[in-house]
Scaffold this motif. Sequence first.
Motif: not given
Lengths: 359, 126, 131
Positions: C51, C55, C71, C76, C82
């Motif tokens: 992931c 990303c 995270i 994000c 992911c």
Amino acid sequence: MSRKIVIPFGPQHPVLPEPIHLDLVLEDETVVDVIPSIGYIHRGLETLVAKREFTEYVYIAERTCGICSFIHGLTYCQGVEQIMDLEVPPRAHYLRTIWSEYSRLHSHLLWLGLFADAMGFENLFMNSWRLREFVLDILEETTGGRVIQGSCKIGGVRKDISNEKLASMAADLKGFEAELSDLSDVFLHDDSVKSRLVDVGKLTRTDAYDLGAMGPVARGSGVGIDLRKTGYAAYRDLRFEPVTETAGDSYARCAVRVRELFGSIDLIRQAIEKIPEGDIEVKVKGNPDGEYFSRSEQPRGELVHYLKANGSKHLVRSRIRTPTLTNIPPLVKMLQGCELADVPVIVLSIDPCIGCTER
Amino acid sequence: MKIEEQTTIVIGVEHLIGRVEQFRKGGYRLVQLNCSKIGEQFEINYCFEREYRFENIRIVIDFETEVPSISGMYWGAFVYENEMHDLYGVAVKGMNIDFQGNFIRTSVQYPFRNPSFQGEGPCQEK
Amino acid sequence: MAFFEMAKTAIRTVVSRPATLMYPARPGKKTGLSRGHVVIDPSRCISCGMCMKKCPSEAICVEKDERIWRIDRLRCVVCNSCIEVCPVKCLRMDLQYSPALLSHSGLETFLITYVKPERPKKSETGENADA
């Protein structure tokens, strides 16, 4: 008599959704010259190709613009696919077409709302955006994102739409079309709208062609260029004609967009009718090597993604030429000779999207 | 399946104006100009189209070479030429509207010539 | 009557129900595919780091030695990649958006509690395969 003064217009102005700066040179109330400048939201997205793998760059290409995001993603993927000679499955082509047309509906409705707002017709603005919500709901149900769909990937699409869902989408279009035709009557026939738009911001056919106007700006002046005619995605299998108007004023540009809404509904219907069964993606092997000018028709006009690859997993260059950039010279021509009070309407009539213009 | 045929012809800077003149006379519209930095050279593409036929001419120049402006033939070319100048520092001679580097207002001069990146790394903190 | 083109729509909106939801009282519309925010099940994560690699906005950080999965909610972009790439499917998409923040920190850290199962003895696997 005729003392020249300069009035700055923007980057903050009630009608502008995004920052563009215009220096208006005035003689009394008449605009004699315009100097545009941009750069308030330049983010340098194009250089990120050096840092992101070509498969990941889709997400960045999509985030170039918040309104036509899906078509940005499509154009980028299409460019890489052309370089790598990937054969995309037909079902993916049709799904891309359906989502493109929904994006066009949502972009045009957004613009019609903003335009009504610029004219001072608040009720019309609210109603345009209420209808737009219907389109956004469908986009969210099928892709997961209201504005950033993220459903395009190199070699196909990431999500499939079931046949039942497609059938219900086609059925829902009927009610939507009825409401839309009520709304379009206001834009096309209402006297208060007409008095604000007719003969405002004239652009002749020769000027439109020579200055490189694209999209509804060109088609409003009688230049029938529509990149969907090159037959990318599934457009080669669908019947449609570019919508053109000949007057070349703000009203004509508005009418082109209103009529394109119905064209999009028709295209969605055709695509849902003809969509074949099958896979939705092909596996991507290796890295791209070569270059391609990937072109498509955005709601605002022609979009060009120039992609150059050298066989590594990072592209060498990605250049995004968005329709607003090419519509700036025609805008300058339109504004020359207009009244100061008409400037907001004319600026909005090219549907400026500065976020993608500056990348 | 190829969507369309695209031809690219590489020419010298001295032939640029002549070739663009031919396109202009042939009724082509200007699609775009773009500059790319390939190694220590600039590669500039001039794209034209007529009735969905796409043609491209290309010049390859050093950083210091002056490029003649085509805005005399295509009035709208000034947006692309100013953009090229502001982002890459390509010297364009004789533009009809010369913003002197202020069309795209950037805090760094010629940001695309040597792009720098912020906060890169597999984790956010590095 | 070109002056009253809007009248029909206007009257209809007066007599019909409002087009909007009374938001905090009634929850916003969500569909099964809506992308809200990424959630992790730390008891199943094998800290492979796929992931983190995939990303596009470099929001995810996996530290194998310290057994941390972190995270940055502000980085994000909720692209779902992911989740698609996770080999053990310990990531999933929640429908609700992550809440608004008052200070500039979107960092959320999770301690990975996954315990690698003891490798079964050879004779047992043989029996399982037969069964």
